[in-house]
Design an enzyme around this catalytic site. Structure first.
Site, PDB file in Angstrom:
ATOM      1  N   CYS A 107       3.943 -23.678  -1.741  1.00 56.53           N
ATOM      2  CA  CYS A 107       3.292 -22.849  -2.741  1.00 56.53           C
ATOM      3  C   CYS A 107       1.875 -23.339  -3.004  1.00 56.53           C
ATOM      4  O   CYS A 107       1.660 -24.520  -3.252  1.00 56.53           O
ATOM      5  CB  CYS A 107       4.110 -22.890  -4.031  1.00 56.53           C
ATOM      6  SG  CYS A 107       3.338 -22.034  -5.393  1.00 56.53           S
ATOM      7  N   CYS A 135       7.985 -22.000  -9.139  1.00 53.09           N
ATOM      8  CA  CYS A 135       7.252 -21.224 -10.136  1.00 53.09           C
ATOM      9  C   CYS A 135       7.366 -19.720  -9.922  1.00 53.09           C
ATOM     10  O   CYS A 135       6.881 -18.939 -10.722  1.00 53.09           O
ATOM     11  CB  CYS A 135       5.775 -21.642 -10.154  1.00 53.09           C
ATOM     12  SG  CYS A 135       4.829 -21.047  -8.745  1.00 53.09           S
ATOM     13  N   ASP A 142     -11.799  17.415   2.259  1.00 56.79           N
ATOM     14  CA  ASP A 142     -12.977  17.843   3.005  1.00 56.79           C
ATOM     15  C   ASP A 142     -13.654  16.680   3.716  1.00 56.79           C
ATOM     16  O   ASP A 142     -14.659  16.843   4.378  1.00 56.79           O
ATOM     17  CB  ASP A 142     -13.980  18.545   2.071  1.00 56.79           C
ATOM     18  CG  ASP A 142     -14.365  17.652   0.898  1.00 56.79           C
ATOM     19  OD1 ASP A 142     -13.558  16.761   0.543  1.00 56.79           O
ATOM     20  OD2 ASP A 142     -15.462  17.837   0.361  1.00 56.79           O
ATOM     21  N   GLU A 143     -13.086  15.494   3.571  1.00 57.25           N
ATOM     22  CA  GLU A 143     -13.699  14.322   4.188  1.00 57.25           C
ATOM     23  C   GLU A 143     -13.060  14.046   5.539  1.00 57.25           C
ATOM     24  O   GLU A 143     -11.871  14.291   5.733  1.00 57.25           O
ATOM     25  CB  GLU A 143     -13.481  13.103   3.295  1.00 57.25           C
ATOM     26  CG  GLU A 143     -14.201  13.198   1.976  1.00 57.25           C
ATOM     27  CD  GLU A 143     -15.076  11.988   1.744  1.00 57.25           C
ATOM     28  OE1 GLU A 143     -14.630  10.880   2.073  1.00 57.25           O
ATOM     29  OE2 GLU A 143     -16.202  12.171   1.245  1.00 57.25           O
TER      30      GLU A 143
END
Ligand code: ZN
Ligand code: ZN
Length: 110
Positions: free
Chosen positions: A4, A27, A90-91
């Protein structure tokens, strides 16, 4: 074995929403497992579109073509190529590159 980054505890594999992750036993810190077959969630902020700020899509990188691409983050020279149609119809489709090594996401600007 992975440790970790927060507390140094042992990370153990677990499944969350069908994805493989590593979870800290001490943890509870969770990170994506380094698993090329796992679903990879790409979150991209589109600043030019105030009404459609964040594009989120699930990508199964195992199905994507690998292309030559220079990653500025880790120096790797290959990336998964991925095309996505943003919600603004439209992209044109936007192409993304996901580094095969560090999984940094690059957007190709036309
Ligand atoms: Zn921990
Ligand atoms: Zn990289």
């Amino acid at each position: 074995m992975e440790f970790c980054p927060k507390c140094g505890g042992v990370m153990v594999p677990e499944r969350v929403d069908g994805r493989r992750v590593l979870k800290c036993r001490s943890c509870g810190y969770v990170k994506e497992a380094d698993n090329p077959g796992s679903k990879y969630r790409v979150v991209e902020r589109i600043e030019r579109h105030p009404l459609d700020k964040v594009a989120v899509f699930d990508v199964d990188v195992a199905t994507l073509p690998v292309v030559p691409f220079k990653c500025e983050n880790c120096g790797n020279d290959r990336a998964y190529a991925y095309e996505v149609q943003t919600r603004a119809g439209d992209e044109p489709a936007t192409r993304f590159y996901i580094c095969t090594k560090c999984r940094k996401v690059y957007r190709e600007y036309a």
